[in-house]
Motif scaffolding. Sequence first.
Motif, PDB file in Angstrom:
ATOM      1  N   LEU A  32       0.864  -1.172   0.000  1.00  0.00           N
ATOM      2  CA  LEU A  32       0.000   0.000   0.000  1.00  0.00           C
ATOM      3  C   LEU A  32       0.903   1.225   0.000  1.00  0.00           C
ATOM      4  O   LEU A  32       1.923   1.255   0.692  1.00  0.00           O
ATOM      5  CB  LEU A  32      -0.885   0.006   1.246  1.00  0.00           C
ATOM      6  CG  LEU A  32      -1.891  -1.140   1.363  1.00  0.00           C
ATOM      7  CD1 LEU A  32      -2.408  -1.237   2.788  1.00  0.00           C
ATOM      8  CD2 LEU A  32      -3.043  -0.936   0.400  1.00  0.00           C
ATOM      9  N   LYS A  33       0.528   2.228  -0.775  1.00  0.00           N
ATOM     10  CA  LYS A  33       1.357   3.425  -0.875  1.00  0.00           C
ATOM     11  C   LYS A  33       0.666   4.596  -0.194  1.00  0.00           C
ATOM     12  O   LYS A  33      -0.525   4.831  -0.386  1.00  0.00           O
ATOM     13  CB  LYS A  33       1.633   3.770  -2.341  1.00  0.00           C
ATOM     14  CG  LYS A  33       2.622   4.915  -2.516  1.00  0.00           C
ATOM     15  CD  LYS A  33       2.979   5.117  -3.986  1.00  0.00           C
ATOM     16  CE  LYS A  33       4.014   6.224  -4.148  1.00  0.00           C
ATOM     17  NZ  LYS A  33       4.396   6.416  -5.570  1.00  0.00           N
ATOM     18  N   CYS A  34       1.437   5.340   0.588  1.00  0.00           N
ATOM     19  CA  CYS A  34       0.902   6.492   1.293  1.00  0.00           C
ATOM     20  C   CYS A  34       0.742   7.653   0.320  1.00  0.00           C
ATOM     21  O   CYS A  34       1.682   8.010  -0.396  1.00  0.00           O
ATOM     22  CB  CYS A  34       1.827   6.892   2.441  1.00  0.00           C
ATOM     23  SG  CYS A  34       1.250   8.349   3.342  1.00  0.00           S
ATOM     24  N   GLU A  35      -0.445   8.250   0.290  1.00  0.00           N
ATOM     25  CA  GLU A  35      -0.699   9.372  -0.607  1.00  0.00           C
ATOM     26  C   GLU A  35      -0.014  10.650  -0.134  1.00  0.00           C
ATOM     27  O   GLU A  35       0.118  11.606  -0.897  1.00  0.00           O
ATOM     28  CB  GLU A  35      -2.212   9.607  -0.717  1.00  0.00           C
ATOM     29  CG  GLU A  35      -2.972   8.441  -1.332  1.00  0.00           C
ATOM     30  CD  GLU A  35      -4.464   8.691  -1.404  1.00  0.00           C
ATOM     31  OE1 GLU A  35      -4.920   9.692  -0.813  1.00  0.00           O
ATOM     32  OE2 GLU A  35      -5.174   7.903  -2.049  1.00  0.00           O
ATOM     33  N   PHE A  36       0.435  10.655   1.122  1.00  0.00           N
ATOM     34  CA  PHE A  36       1.029  11.868   1.685  1.00  0.00           C
ATOM     35  C   PHE A  36       2.557  11.827   1.674  1.00  0.00           C
ATOM     36  O   PHE A  36       3.214  12.700   1.118  1.00  0.00           O
ATOM     37  CB  PHE A  36       0.536  12.073   3.123  1.00  0.00           C
ATOM     38  CG  PHE A  36       1.057  13.325   3.771  1.00  0.00           C
ATOM     39  CD1 PHE A  36       0.574  14.572   3.397  1.00  0.00           C
ATOM     40  CD2 PHE A  36       2.045  13.264   4.744  1.00  0.00           C
ATOM     41  CE1 PHE A  36       1.065  15.733   3.985  1.00  0.00           C
ATOM     42  CE2 PHE A  36       2.546  14.414   5.337  1.00  0.00           C
ATOM     43  CZ  PHE A  36       2.047  15.652   4.958  1.00  0.00           C
ATOM     44  N   CYS A  37       3.142  10.770   2.266  1.00  0.00           N
ATOM     45  CA  CYS A  37       4.604  10.723   2.376  1.00  0.00           C
ATOM     46  C   CYS A  37       5.251   9.769   1.378  1.00  0.00           C
ATOM     47  O   CYS A  37       6.473   9.721   1.270  1.00  0.00           O
ATOM     48  CB  CYS A  37       5.023  10.356   3.802  1.00  0.00           C
ATOM     49  SG  CYS A  37       4.689   8.628   4.249  1.00  0.00           S
ATOM     50  N   GLY A  38       4.441   8.992   0.651  1.00  0.00           N
ATOM     51  CA  GLY A  38       4.979   8.099  -0.372  1.00  0.00           C
ATOM     52  C   GLY A  38       5.532   6.795   0.152  1.00  0.00           C
ATOM     53  O   GLY A  38       6.047   5.982  -0.622  1.00  0.00           O
ATOM     54  N   ALA A  39       5.444   6.565   1.446  1.00  0.00           N
ATOM     55  CA  ALA A  39       5.984   5.335   2.030  1.00  0.00           C
ATOM     56  C   ALA A  39       5.194   4.120   1.555  1.00  0.00           C
ATOM     57  O   ALA A  39       3.981   4.194   1.334  1.00  0.00           O
ATOM     58  CB  ALA A  39       5.943   5.415   3.549  1.00  0.00           C
ATOM     59  N   LEU A  40       5.900   2.998   1.373  1.00  0.00           N
ATOM     60  CA  LEU A  40       5.261   1.748   0.995  1.00  0.00           C
ATOM     61  C   LEU A  40       5.049   0.896   2.238  1.00  0.00           C
ATOM     62  O   LEU A  40       5.969   0.696   3.035  1.00  0.00           O
ATOM     63  CB  LEU A  40       6.118   0.988  -0.017  1.00  0.00           C
ATOM     64  CG  LEU A  40       6.243   1.615  -1.409  1.00  0.00           C
ATOM     65  CD1 LEU A  40       7.186   0.790  -2.279  1.00  0.00           C
ATOM     66  CD2 LEU A  40       4.880   1.739  -2.082  1.00  0.00           C
ATOM     67  N   ASN A  41       3.836   0.426   2.414  1.00  0.00           N
ATOM     68  CA  ASN A  41       3.482  -0.428   3.542  1.00  0.00           C
ATOM     69  C   ASN A  41       3.155  -1.813   3.000  1.00  0.00           C
ATOM     70  O   ASN A  41       2.128  -2.010   2.335  1.00  0.00           O
ATOM     71  CB  ASN A  41       2.277   0.148   4.288  1.00  0.00           C
ATOM     72  CG  ASN A  41       2.563   1.503   4.924  1.00  0.00           C
ATOM     73  OD1 ASN A  41       2.576   1.653   6.130  1.00  0.00           O
ATOM     74  ND2 ASN A  41       2.788   2.516   4.088  1.00  0.00           N
ATOM     75  N   THR A  42       4.023  -2.768   3.231  1.00  0.00           N
ATOM     76  CA  THR A  42       3.896  -4.104   2.644  1.00  0.00           C
ATOM     77  C   THR A  42       2.675  -4.850   3.179  1.00  0.00           C
ATOM     78  O   THR A  42       2.380  -4.812   4.373  1.00  0.00           O
ATOM     79  CB  THR A  42       5.158  -4.934   2.929  1.00  0.00           C
ATOM     80  OG1 THR A  42       6.293  -4.243   2.410  1.00  0.00           O
ATOM     81  CG2 THR A  42       5.067  -6.302   2.270  1.00  0.00           C
ATOM     82  N   ILE A  43       1.974  -5.525   2.269  1.00  0.00           N
ATOM     83  CA  ILE A  43       0.867  -6.403   2.657  1.00  0.00           C
ATOM     84  C   ILE A  43       1.459  -7.788   2.901  1.00  0.00           C
ATOM     85  O   ILE A  43       1.924  -8.450   1.971  1.00  0.00           O
ATOM     86  CB  ILE A  43      -0.203  -6.474   1.552  1.00  0.00           C
ATOM     87  CG1 ILE A  43      -0.750  -5.071   1.257  1.00  0.00           C
ATOM     88  CG2 ILE A  43      -1.337  -7.414   1.956  1.00  0.00           C
ATOM     89  CD1 ILE A  43      -1.707  -5.024   0.081  1.00  0.00           C
ATOM     90  N   GLU A  44       1.474  -8.198   4.136  1.00  0.00           N
ATOM     91  CA  GLU A  44       2.094  -9.470   4.499  1.00  0.00           C
ATOM     92  C   GLU A  44       1.158 -10.636   4.174  1.00  0.00           C
ATOM     93  O   GLU A  44      -0.019 -10.621   4.528  1.00  0.00           O
ATOM     94  CB  GLU A  44       2.436  -9.488   5.992  1.00  0.00           C
ATOM     95  CG  GLU A  44       3.386  -8.373   6.432  1.00  0.00           C
ATOM     96  CD  GLU A  44       4.795  -8.545   5.878  1.00  0.00           C
ATOM     97  OE1 GLU A  44       5.104  -9.666   5.395  1.00  0.00           O
ATOM     98  OE2 GLU A  44       5.577  -7.580   5.923  1.00  0.00           O
ATOM     99  N   VAL A  45       1.697 -11.645   3.493  1.00  0.00           N
ATOM    100  CA  VAL A  45       0.939 -12.859   3.178  1.00  0.00           C
ATOM    101  C   VAL A  45       1.822 -14.059   3.483  1.00  0.00           C
ATOM    102  O   VAL A  45       2.897 -14.204   2.889  1.00  0.00           O
ATOM    103  CB  VAL A  45       0.516 -12.905   1.690  1.00  0.00           C
ATOM    104  CG1 VAL A  45      -0.273 -14.182   1.408  1.00  0.00           C
ATOM    105  CG2 VAL A  45      -0.304 -11.678   1.318  1.00  0.00           C
ATOM    106  N   ASP A  46       1.399 -14.910   4.420  1.00  0.00           N
ATOM    107  CA  ASP A  46       2.215 -16.094   4.698  1.00  0.00           C
ATOM    108  C   ASP A  46       1.828 -17.223   3.748  1.00  0.00           C
ATOM    109  O   ASP A  46       0.802 -17.175   3.067  1.00  0.00           O
ATOM    110  CB  ASP A  46       2.103 -16.527   6.165  1.00  0.00           C
ATOM    111  CG  ASP A  46       0.700 -16.975   6.555  1.00  0.00           C
ATOM    112  OD1 ASP A  46       0.028 -17.630   5.733  1.00  0.00           O
ATOM    113  OD2 ASP A  46       0.280 -16.678   7.687  1.00  0.00           O
ATOM    114  N   GLU A  47       2.663 -18.239   3.682  1.00  0.00           N
ATOM    115  CA  GLU A  47       2.477 -19.313   2.709  1.00  0.00           C
ATOM    116  C   GLU A  47       1.197 -20.105   2.952  1.00  0.00           C
ATOM    117  O   GLU A  47       0.569 -20.597   2.014  1.00  0.00           O
ATOM    118  CB  GLU A  47       3.693 -20.245   2.721  1.00  0.00           C
ATOM    119  CG  GLU A  47       4.948 -19.612   2.137  1.00  0.00           C
ATOM    120  CD  GLU A  47       4.707 -19.023   0.749  1.00  0.00           C
ATOM    121  OE1 GLU A  47       4.136 -19.730  -0.114  1.00  0.00           O
ATOM    122  OE2 GLU A  47       5.066 -17.853   0.523  1.00  0.00           O
TER     123      GLU A  47
END
Length: 371
Positions: A32-47
């Motif tokens: 997910l990308k922040c519309e304000f600071c541009g940081a990427l927040n990973t969507i964690e998915v386990d196996e």
Amino acid sequence: MENNINKSSNQDEIACIQCGAKLTFAPGTDSLKCEFCGALNTIEVDEHERAEAHKEIDFHNFVNQQMDIAPKTEILTIKCDGCGAETTFDQNVISDSCDFCDSPLTSKEGHKSSIIQPKGMLPFKIKDKEGLDLYRSWLRKLWFAPNKLKSYARQTEKLAGIYIPYWTFDSKTNTNYTGERGDDYEETENYTENGESKTRTVTKTNWTSVRGRVFRDFDDVLIPASQSLPIKYVEQLEPWDLTNLVPYDTKYLSGFKSESYQKGLEDGFVAARDKMKDVIRGDVRRDISGDRQTIHSMDTDFDAVTFKHILLPIWISAYRYNQKVYRFMVNGRTGEVQGERPYSWIKITLFVLMIISIIATVYYLVETYGG
């Protein structure tokens, strides 16, 4: 027993871990990308979760015993009066326009309902700008397209990203059939033409009654559960890389819309059986062999039927021309473009007149100077 209902979360609740601002899913990533600071927040998915997205569900057991207690998602759905599409709204959205026909929508017209929760989904891979470029490139290649259409494409700044519901079905089938096999052979026959006796070779067919059995295993027969898009073009968006399914997660929906299914599970299986029978019909013809085949009957058993409910990503644009809505679609994974298109009858008429003029000119030159 109480239904297991997962209420669709407000997208504003998906906040950046760095600044707390709103996040939207970034196509082509797992973040997910922040519309304000541009940081990427990973969507964690386990196996384990990833494996669950591919897990098949027993169709008959689900319909007979699990339908009422299966995990559900509560959604706010607005049905468009213009085209009949049923689009989901986030709880904070008051009004919008229909992405399938551009008609106005308001949340006051919506209703809440619970639907079978999707098992998995393919997140968007093609970015908005990429989809728009592919869409414009496709339009430029269209012959006899109205100038207004190409002007509209130049003015369009973005496409609508929508997750479309699908059912997938697996089944082991065996089919008993009866029919006839035709074997061609040639004969020489005599005939008279203008008082003169001649011979010619003719093809005839010897028909033999046949019966037999064919087997076919089907995997992931795709059935669109949406009735808002022309099925002909939706199917031409295939293939989809279903091996890359991820578990259903509302985080992937952030910044996008989704449509709820209009074709239910049981109706979906009816459609899947029809698609399977079309393939089986080809198997039967090959089994009959010969030069020609006639099928009199097919009796198919569908065994070990399983299904998945999934969401697939499509970029959509709707365009009105002469009081009719034309829709264009881009596969959000591969970039395949399909769609309806209007024709400019003025351009077609001018083209026909030009061809007639060229033919007339050539004829005149041949008649005048050819001798």
